[in-house]
Motif scaffolding. Structure first.
Motif, PDB file in Angstrom:
ATOM      1  N   VAL A   1      20.363  75.611  64.771  1.00 46.83           N
ATOM      2  CA  VAL A   1      20.083  75.218  63.372  1.00 46.83           C
ATOM      3  C   VAL A   1      18.729  75.736  62.888  1.00 46.83           C
ATOM      4  O   VAL A   1      18.354  75.507  61.748  1.00 46.83           O
ATOM      5  N   GLY A   2      18.014  76.424  63.770  1.00 50.34           N
ATOM      6  CA  GLY A   2      16.785  77.087  63.346  1.00 50.34           C
ATOM      7  C   GLY A   2      15.538  76.227  63.348  1.00 50.34           C
ATOM      8  O   GLY A   2      14.552  76.557  62.687  1.00 50.34           O
ATOM      9  N   TYR A   3      15.538  75.114  64.101  1.00 52.42           N
ATOM     10  CA  TYR A   3      14.354  74.255  64.164  1.00 52.42           C
ATOM     11  C   TYR A   3      13.384  74.695  65.261  1.00 52.42           C
ATOM     12  O   TYR A   3      12.195  74.434  65.182  1.00 52.42           O
ATOM     13  N   ILE A   4      13.923  75.323  66.320  1.00 52.07           N
ATOM     14  CA  ILE A   4      13.064  75.841  67.389  1.00 52.07           C
ATOM     15  C   ILE A   4      13.537  77.248  67.744  1.00 52.07           C
ATOM     16  O   ILE A   4      14.647  77.656  67.383  1.00 52.07           O
ATOM     17  N   THR A   5      12.697  77.962  68.461  1.00 48.92           N
ATOM     18  CA  THR A   5      13.086  79.279  68.952  1.00 48.92           C
ATOM     19  C   THR A   5      12.541  79.449  70.370  1.00 48.92           C
ATOM     20  O   THR A   5      11.593  78.749  70.766  1.00 48.92           O
ATOM     21  N   ALA A   6      13.155  80.344  71.131  1.00 52.59           N
ATOM     22  CA  ALA A   6      12.707  80.594  72.509  1.00 52.59           C
ATOM     23  C   ALA A   6      11.866  81.867  72.541  1.00 52.59           C
ATOM     24  O   ALA A   6      12.277  82.896  71.999  1.00 52.59           O
ATOM     25  N   GLN A   7      10.688  81.770  73.136  1.00 50.54           N
ATOM     26  CA  GLN A   7       9.844  82.936  73.378  1.00 50.54           C
ATOM     27  C   GLN A   7       9.719  83.086  74.883  1.00 50.54           C
ATOM     28  O   GLN A   7       8.942  82.381  75.528  1.00 50.54           O
ATOM     29  N   LYS A   8      10.567  83.946  75.447  1.00 47.82           N
ATOM     30  CA  LYS A   8      10.776  84.011  76.893  1.00 47.82           C
ATOM     31  C   LYS A   8      11.227  82.625  77.364  1.00 47.82           C
ATOM     32  O   LYS A   8      12.207  82.105  76.867  1.00 47.82           O
ATOM     33  N   LYS A   9      10.472  81.994  78.261  1.00 47.14           N
ATOM     34  CA  LYS A   9      10.892  80.661  78.730  1.00 47.14           C
ATOM     35  C   LYS A   9      10.364  79.535  77.846  1.00 47.14           C
ATOM     36  O   LYS A   9      10.794  78.388  77.967  1.00 47.14           O
ATOM     37  N   ASN A  10       9.430  79.864  76.966  1.00 46.20           N
ATOM     38  CA  ASN A  10       8.792  78.821  76.150  1.00 46.20           C
ATOM     39  C   ASN A  10       9.631  78.455  74.928  1.00 46.20           C
ATOM     40  O   ASN A  10      10.293  79.312  74.332  1.00 46.20           O
ATOM     41  N   LEU A  11       9.587  77.182  74.566  1.00 44.74           N
ATOM     42  CA  LEU A  11      10.250  76.692  73.361  1.00 44.74           C
ATOM     43  C   LEU A  11       9.193  76.320  72.337  1.00 44.74           C
ATOM     44  O   LEU A  11       8.274  75.556  72.658  1.00 44.74           O
ATOM     45  N   VAL A  12       9.315  76.855  71.121  1.00 45.91           N
ATOM     46  CA  VAL A  12       8.336  76.553  70.072  1.00 45.91           C
ATOM     47  C   VAL A  12       9.074  76.251  68.772  1.00 45.91           C
ATOM     48  O   VAL A  12      10.195  76.715  68.553  1.00 45.91           O
TER      49      VAL A  12
ATOM     50  N   GLY B   1      11.335  73.924  61.328  1.00 43.98           N
ATOM     51  CA  GLY B   1      11.194  72.764  62.206  1.00 43.98           C
ATOM     52  C   GLY B   1       9.911  72.001  61.955  1.00 43.98           C
ATOM     53  O   GLY B   1       9.896  70.768  61.902  1.00 43.98           O
ATOM     54  N   ARG B   2       8.804  72.751  61.746  1.00 40.94           N
ATOM     55  CA  ARG B   2       7.507  72.109  61.486  1.00 40.94           C
ATOM     56  C   ARG B   2       7.517  71.372  60.141  1.00 40.94           C
ATOM     57  O   ARG B   2       7.033  70.252  60.025  1.00 40.94           O
ATOM     58  N   LYS B   3       8.086  72.033  59.130  1.00 37.63           N
ATOM     59  CA  LYS B   3       8.162  71.402  57.802  1.00 37.63           C
ATOM     60  C   LYS B   3       8.967  70.108  57.860  1.00 37.63           C
ATOM     61  O   LYS B   3       8.626  69.117  57.212  1.00 37.63           O
ATOM     62  N   LEU B   4      10.053  70.136  58.617  1.00 38.56           N
ATOM     63  CA  LEU B   4      10.916  68.957  58.710  1.00 38.56           C
ATOM     64  C   LEU B   4      10.159  67.784  59.328  1.00 38.56           C
ATOM     65  O   LEU B   4      10.200  66.661  58.813  1.00 38.56           O
ATOM     66  N   VAL B   5       9.450  68.033  60.429  1.00 34.71           N
ATOM     67  CA  VAL B   5       8.687  66.962  61.085  1.00 34.71           C
ATOM     68  C   VAL B   5       7.629  66.396  60.145  1.00 34.71           C
ATOM     69  O   VAL B   5       7.417  65.182  60.067  1.00 34.71           O
ATOM     70  N   GLU B   6       6.973  67.271  59.398  1.00 33.74           N
ATOM     71  CA  GLU B   6       5.853  66.846  58.554  1.00 33.74           C
ATOM     72  C   GLU B   6       6.294  66.189  57.248  1.00 33.74           C
ATOM     73  O   GLU B   6       5.536  65.440  56.645  1.00 33.74           O
ATOM     74  N   THR B   7       7.539  66.445  56.817  1.00 34.34           N
ATOM     75  CA  THR B   7       7.984  65.977  55.498  1.00 34.34           C
ATOM     76  C   THR B   7       9.031  64.881  55.569  1.00 34.34           C
ATOM     77  O   THR B   7       8.997  63.946  54.758  1.00 34.34           O
ATOM     78  N   PHE B   8       9.967  64.964  56.506  1.00 35.68           N
ATOM     79  CA  PHE B   8      11.086  64.016  56.521  1.00 35.68           C
ATOM     80  C   PHE B   8      10.557  62.595  56.704  1.00 35.68           C
ATOM     81  O   PHE B   8       9.820  62.323  57.656  1.00 35.68           O
ATOM     82  N   PRO B   9      10.894  61.681  55.790  1.00 41.33           N
ATOM     83  CA  PRO B   9      10.191  60.389  55.755  1.00 41.33           C
ATOM     84  C   PRO B   9      10.649  59.340  56.759  1.00 41.33           C
ATOM     85  O   PRO B   9       9.979  58.329  56.933  1.00 41.33           O
ATOM     86  N   ILE B  10      11.773  59.561  57.428  1.00 38.32           N
ATOM     87  CA  ILE B  10      12.282  58.533  58.358  1.00 38.32           C
ATOM     88  C   ILE B  10      11.634  58.757  59.723  1.00 38.32           C
ATOM     89  O   ILE B  10      12.191  59.406  60.619  1.00 38.32           O
TER      90      ILE B  10
END
Length: 719
Positions: A535-546, A551-560
């Motif tokens: 759904v495009g909230y995170i992406t994989a950079q080699k083994k790392n998840l970022v 995804g960042r906007k959703l965490v910072e804005t979604f009010p629940i």
């Protein structure tokens, strides 16, 4: 005649083999007094909102919150056309209906997986046809012939499993209510354009928040210098060892000058060994695998593996009867399986180079009912595979090795600690030295794990040594590492209490896992990580998840905010676990979820409109940038590159967005660049970066090699 319903065709075949039933009909096996049929996982799904009320076909803010008065099921949708029922599922349901209503039937036995999802799959199908015959349940951890026959002998009345069904329905209904309502209103409120929805889920969002929090820690991290003082000591025999200066228990110092003032003081001085401790220590093998630990181990060790892939491969091995049930949270084996485990060990140990060191022992570390929830840890079965795929070989070998390790000698090492004090000077601290020598390799032989020895010369307490070297070294504090699938699974499993591999022995953590206080279940965590990527909230950079920008906007804005809270989600999962144990009623849980959903919808409605995500219109998606130099068809932009629209017929022309040549000069391919290359054969690119960091401009060409079909870059400084 007894009817057995398995969760999948492969499991039905295993049961038929165990019962020596060879007559296969259309959708079932029959013989020896048994009829054995199967589902394909879920054959039924909950109604969509529009199935309850036609006005829900279009999303309108005023239609929400929407909670049906009773939940109903229908044949699962065709994955290619959700408006139609799946043809294969429909056909198999009719077969099961015919079998359930046969006059010669004496009983029905559900043989679906022994977990709340398996209980829900079996019961939703069986009770749909209102059977009149008694219904039983077999609860198996593996599908070997021996286990199947034992399970049938010890079958239970299906009524005894009602709490497991209640937990399964509670989970399914809660996720439907939260997902349908909050996904709909969030998409209407925060997204512009038509297309995929802005996905909101009970397990999805707290998992996203875990990754977001780590990203923020890294982003806000301010590196700090610290300093260490080390000295080299020489014994009377001319041997050397190093020590690190420690003062008041601290070896890292913020001020370099504090240590530099000691350099001259200790130079060429004599010193005394004021303390020497030698201790023989035991190094136990890691616990048996549960699913999360297996996924973490494989994804960390092997490139290209995901938690979802590990689960799929483990499921394949389980259905082929080579391993026990993989979707388990347990790291120990039921005490009743001692004899069986001894036989398995004997079988998988045959022919190993260290076979004579393997000894079966009944230890609490391996056999412990208090550490088993529903299913024992993942182990091999007594059936040895003759042929496996490469992926199956990796997962099976890991499980087999971890199992064998438990019955190898405990590894042992000798640890030496020395404290050295400088003589004849007033210095507050002392120099500390550690040495380690492996004495017994033990279980480490199984995977050829080499322990790094730190050898020290032989010194005795009160021995005089001499300072022959000293140095102040500079170090920099490091930011926390991004999450990988291994560390993320650990946080999900323990609801944030720990994610370190070395913490897995802690009883408190194991207790919280077994009590069900976690994010998701072993069966769903891999799918959650995969969905976050899809759904495009995170992406994989080699083994790392970022996290992505969305995804960042959703965490910072979604009010629940409760949906991002690990404690809140952990409590919901704990309640589902308590429903399984018949400690909490299903309706109590659902009432909480329904109230939470109603309040959340009203909260979102009352917040200002903010666009978190703007979807591109489909007309822009296939904008033609030029003609393909290979075949003349149109070149269009895709997700990962600019490629020929004739690729289905074999045209290989593509310019990747993350092209390595451009990346080496800190550039990415753009539409403007590609359009120029296609139409003018050359693109003027500004702001390229050389190896020594200098900026420059150049003309780039992308030309076909004379010897093959591939293209390569050419650089010019005049057009």
């Amino acid at each position: 005649m007894k009817l057995i319903l398995a969760e999948k065709p492969s499991v039905a075949k295993n049961i038929a083999d165990a019962l020596k039933v060879k007559d296969k009909k259309d959708g079932y096996f029959e013989g020896n007094g048994y009829v054995i049929t199967w589902a394909f996982g879920h054959l039924l799904q909950l109604f969509d909102a529009k199935d309850y009320d036609g006005s829900m076909a279009k999303w309108k803010m005023e239609n929400f919150p929407f909670i049906p008065s009773s939940f109903q099921y229908k044949v699962k949708s065709d994955p290619k056309n959700r408006e139609k029922p799946d043809g294969g599922a429909n056909k198999q349901l009719k077969t099961i209906q015919y079998l359930v209503r046969r006059n010669d039937l004496t009983e029905i036995i559900s043989a679906c997986d022994y977990d709340r999802e398996g209980q829900l799959i079996g019961d939703s199908i069986i009770y749909k046809f209102k059977p009149t015959k008694p219904i039983f349940r077999i609860l198996l951890n593996e599908w070997t012939p021996e286990a199947v026959l034992t399970g049938l002998e010890k079958r239970k009345s299906n009524n005894e499993l009602r709490p497991l069904l209640d937990a399964g329905m509670s989970r399914q209904w809660a996720d439907w209510v939260i997902g349908i309502n909050l996904t709909s209103v969030a998409t209407l409120k925060y997204q512009k354009g038509k297309g995929k929805a802005l996905n909101i889920g009970r397990v999805l969002l707290p998992t996203l928040k875990i990754i977001y929090d780590r990203d923020k820690e890294i982003e806000n991290f301010v590196p700090e210098d610290y300093f260490k003082l080390s000295a080299t000591f020489e014994t009377v025999e001319g041997k050397h060892y190093d020590g690190t200066y420690v003062e008041d228990g601290e070896e890292k110092f913020k001020k370099r000058e504090d240590l530099e003032s000691l350099l001259q003081v200790i130079q060429h001085k004599d010193a005394s060994v004021i303390d020497k401790q030698v201790e023989r220590k035991k190094d136990f093998p890691p616990f048996l695998f549960n699913l999360s630990n297996l996924q973490g181990y494989i994804t960390n060790k092997y490139k290209g593996w995901t938690a979802d892939k590990v689960l799929k491969v483990a499921q394949s091995l389980y259905e082929k009867k080579f391993i026990t049930y993989p979707r388990t949270s347990s790291v120990a084996i039921e005490e009743s399986l001692v004899g069986k485990t001894a036989n398995v060990l004997k079988t998988v140990s045959e022919g190993l180079p260290y076979e004579n060191e393997i000894k079966f022992i009944k230890s609490k570390r391996v056999f412990n009912n208090a550490k088993v929830e529903s299913h024992s840890a993942i182990t091999p079965t007594y059936l040895k595979p003759k042929r496996l795929t490469n992926d199956e070989e990796i997962v099976y070998t890991a499980i087999k090795n971890r199992f064998i390790m438990q019955f190898m000698p405990v590894a042992e090492f000798e640890e030496t600690k020395i404290q050295t004090q400088i003589k004849d000077v007033e210095i507050k601290g002392t120099f500390h030295t550690k040495g380690k020598v492996q004495l017994v390799e033990g279980w480490k032989k199984v995977e050829s794990i080499r322990s790094k020895d730190t050898l020290l010369p032989f010194v005795q307490e009160n021995e005089i040594v001499k300072v022959v070297g000293q140095e102040v070294s500079t170090h920099v504090t490091k930011p926390p590492k991004p999450h990988t699938e291994m560390t993320l699974l650990r946080v999900m499993e323990t609801c944030g209490k720990s994610y370190k591999e070395e913490d897995q022995d802690q009883e408190e953590l194991l207790g919280s896992i077994l009590a069900g206080f976690s994010i998701g279940t072993p069966a769903t965590r891999a799918d959650t990580i995969k969905k976050l990527k899809d759904v495009g909230y995170i992406t994989a950079q080699k083994k790392n998840l970022v996290t992505t920008e969305l995804g960042r906007k959703l965490v910072e804005t979604f009010p629940i905010k409760e949906l991002f809270d690990l404690e809140f989600t952990g409590r919901l999962e704990k309640t589902l676990s308590d429903i399984e144990r018949n400690k909490v009623r299903k309706q109590e849980f659902l009432d909480v979820v329904f109230q939470f959903t109603n309040q959340s919808v009203e909260t979102i409605k009352g917040k200002p409109d903010v666009i978190l995500n703007e979807l591109e219109s489909k007309s822009n998606k296939f904008e033609v940038l030029g003609k393909c130099p290979s075949c003349g068809h149109s070149v269009v932009e895709g997700k990962k590159g600019f490629g020929c629209s004739n690729w289905k017929n074999g045209c290989k022309f593509v310019i990747w967005k993350n092209d390595k040549y451009l990346a080496s000069m800190k550039k990415k391919a753009t539409k403007t660049m590609v359009r120029a290359l296609l139409n003018q054969k050359v693109a003027h690119v500004k702001g390229l970066t050389s190896k020594n960091g200098k900026k420059f401009d150049a003309y780039l060409r992308y030309e076909k090699n004379s010897k093959n079909d591939y293209y390569s870059w050419q650089m010019e400084f005049t057009k």
